[in-house]
Enzyme design. Structure first.
Site, short mmCIF file in Angstrom:
data_model
loop_
_atom_site.label_atom_id
_atom_site.label_comp_id
_atom_site.label_asym_id
_atom_site.label_seq_id
_atom_site.Cartn_x
_atom_site.Cartn_y
_atom_site.Cartn_z
N GLU A 187 12.76 -2.64 56.25
CA GLU A 187 13.45 -3.92 56.16
C GLU A 187 13.56 -4.37 54.71
O GLU A 187 12.58 -4.32 53.96
CB GLU A 187 12.64 -4.96 56.96
CG GLU A 187 13.45 -5.99 57.67
CD GLU A 187 12.59 -6.80 58.65
OE1 GLU A 187 12.63 -6.50 59.85
OE2 GLU A 187 11.88 -7.72 58.21
N PRO A 236 4.37 -8.18 60.76
CA PRO A 236 5.82 -8.25 60.94
C PRO A 236 6.22 -8.99 62.22
O PRO A 236 5.54 -8.89 63.24
CB PRO A 236 6.22 -6.77 61.04
CG PRO A 236 5.03 -6.09 61.60
CD PRO A 236 3.82 -6.86 61.13
N HIS A 249 -1.14 -8.47 64.99
CA HIS A 249 -0.41 -7.43 64.24
C HIS A 249 1.10 -7.67 64.26
O HIS A 249 1.85 -6.92 63.65
CB HIS A 249 -0.70 -6.05 64.83
CG HIS A 249 0.16 -5.68 66.01
ND1 HIS A 249 0.30 -6.48 67.14
CD2 HIS A 249 0.94 -4.61 66.24
CE1 HIS A 249 1.12 -5.89 68.00
NE2 HIS A 249 1.52 -4.76 67.48
N GLY A 250 1.55 -8.69 64.96
CA GLY A 250 2.99 -8.96 65.03
C GLY A 250 3.24 -10.10 65.99
O GLY A 250 2.34 -10.93 66.21
N LYS A 283 16.64 0.64 61.54
CA LYS A 283 15.88 1.03 62.73
C LYS A 283 16.13 2.50 63.04
O LYS A 283 17.08 3.09 62.52
CB LYS A 283 16.35 0.19 63.92
CG LYS A 283 15.77 -1.23 63.94
CD LYS A 283 14.35 -1.20 64.44
CE LYS A 283 13.91 -2.56 64.94
NZ LYS A 283 12.51 -2.48 65.42
#
Length: 473
Positions: A204, A371, A396-397, A470
């Site tokens: 990203e 993220p 973790h996200g 992606k």
DNA sequence: ATGTGC
């Protein structure tokens, strides 16, 4: 499952059934229904039944059902206890690396972002089953990679020695032994080094849209309006094959040691047994492979930027801020005891001054990288002293709220496109990304705030995606 | 997550 509120955003999963210890789950009132909405609490209770498990097993606010331990789960085990492949996860050392630049994000218009995406994609293969473009080199250094991790690929010309000091464990977990890894895993691994993968993995281009702690952000090299690059990937088919091999192999192994398995997904063996030692040694190979994978991709991204921007690398920047593991089992000292901490979809977050921080971040605490989904923010956090209760772990996200298949059923193309707004993405076919749509994930702000409000972690900076690469066929 | 179902 019975769950007792024990404080603001904190819930105790009391000992029930065969649980040896209780659990501790972090959730805001809004997240609580997600936590109760699947089998993750049951899976946490199963983990609490394993021999040697240390109080408490933990559920992070992004918890959701997984294979064995829920994703967003932390399980610490004493030296007399067990090690479980399903409590580390399929993608061993799935993790995140953040790169900083010297550049203002606002000087990048859409055509330039597109050019960068195209060049990065030309150098980093993405998508399931893809083989690396550096196969000649990576096949030659494969054995060094599994023993030395990121350092092995730096020696081969991917990046610089300064990168290594900004990686969890310096990019190498000791104790690897390739003799404990199947031929199948080695074949898959040696072909896939230097690839991104699919699913939630991404590269990203981001803009730092808010700095919460200017002093610490400066120590991390971050400033508002800055262009950053985030890499999210793991050990590819290598770790996947190792997890598959050992989670199958430990199903018959466990009863040989008198262990009653609460579920096949939590197949395990005593840490100090032949089977347990074998898995640890194989897992360490995959941990080191994943650190090396993110290191190679870093070098490829640097090359792409130099080519597209026509600037010298030292003027662009692209230094490593930090690199964290989200799926790992590691020996750590907690409260004077040596514990094997399984984190599956959880990030280590050490507080300022903790001796296990890398020297460059001893005074601040290392950056914990979290993220969000492809359409939402990512965070740089640090741990606090209070995080001792979670074995210095944070989420973790954002965590899934819809399974991949449920996302495919319920999210329309229009909804997906609306949620992406101005953010660029490389996938043309909506069907290829719908399972990664922002609607399939919890609200990252809600998840991070849940832990911030407790005082377990502090926000340092927030990045918004500008362009997302992606996995693509 | 994954040469994407055992």
């Amino acid at each position: 499952m019975k769950l007792e509120q024990v404080g603001f955003n904190r819930y105790r999963l009391p000992r029930q059934g065969k649980m040896r210890v209780s659990g501790l789950v972090y959730a805001s009132p809004a997240l609580l229904e997600h936590v109760r909405g699947d089998n993750s609490l049951q899976q946490l209770a199963h983990a609490a039944q394993l021999p040697g498990v240390v109080e408490p097993v933990l559920g992070m606010p992004d918890i959701h059902e997984g294979f064995g331990l829920p994703i967003g789960g932390v399980m610490a085990v004493s030296e007399e206890g067990v090690i479980s492949a399903g409590a580390v996860g399929m993608d061993i050392n799935c993790g995140v690396r953040l790169l900083r630049t010297e550049l203002s994000a606002d000087s990048f218009d859409r055509p330039l972002l597109r050019k960068l995406m195209t060049e990065v994609e030309a150098l980093v293969p993405t998508g399931v089953g893809k083989k690396g473009l550096h196969r000649g080199i990576t096949a030659r250094i494969f054995e060094e990679v599994v023993y030395q991790g990121a350092t092995a690929v730096v020696k081969a010309g991917f990046g610089c020695p300064e990168d290594i000091e900004r990686i969890e464990e310096n990019g190498c977990l000791p104790g690897a032994d390739l003799a404990e890894v199947s031929r199948e895993a080695i074949k898959r691994g040696s072909e896939q080094l230097g690839t991104l993968g699919g699913g939630n993995h991404f590269i990203e281009l981001q803009r730092v849209d808010k700095v919460f702690d200017p002093e610490v952000a400066e120590r991390f090299g971050l400033f508002e309006g800055q262009l950053t690059v985030m890499i999210h990937t793991g050990s590819r088919g290598f770790g996947h094959q190792i997890c598959t091999d050992y989670s199958k192999g430990h199903i018959p192994a466990a009863p040989r040691y008198g262990i009653e398995l609460p579920s096949k997904g939590l197949a395990c063996a005593p840490i100090d047994s032949a089977e347990g030692r074998s898995y640890y040694a194989a897992m360490a190979c995959a941990v080191n492979y994943a650190f090396a994978n993110r290191q190679i991709i870093t070098a490829d991204i640097r090359q792409a930027f130099v080519q597209v921007l026509g600037l010298r690398l030292e003027d662009i920047g692209l230094q490593v801020v930090y690199d964290v593991a989200h799926n790992i089992a590691k020996w750590e000292e907690h409260g004077g005891r040596r514990l094997l901490v399984h984190r599956k979809g959880a990030t280590r977050a050490l507080p300022p001054g903790h001796p296990a921080n890398p020297p460059v971040y001893r005074g601040t605490g290392h950056p914990a990288l979290v993220p969000g989904s492809m359409g939402t923010a990512s965070y740089v956090l640090v741990g606090t002293d209070l995080a001792a209760e979670s074995f210095f772990s944070v989420n973790h996200g954002a965590g899934r709220t819809l399974s991949r298949s449920a996302a495919e059923r319920s999210i329309t193309k229009e909804e997906f496109e609306a949620s992406m707004g101005e953010i660029l993405y490389n996938t043309r076919n909506f069907r290829d990304v719908v399972d990664e749509a922002p609607q399939a994930y919890k609200d990252i702000e809600e998840v991070v705030d849940t832990l911030v409000e407790i005082g377990l972690t502090r926000k340092i900076a927030r990045m918004m995606p500008m362009a997302v690469i992606k996995g693509k066929d």
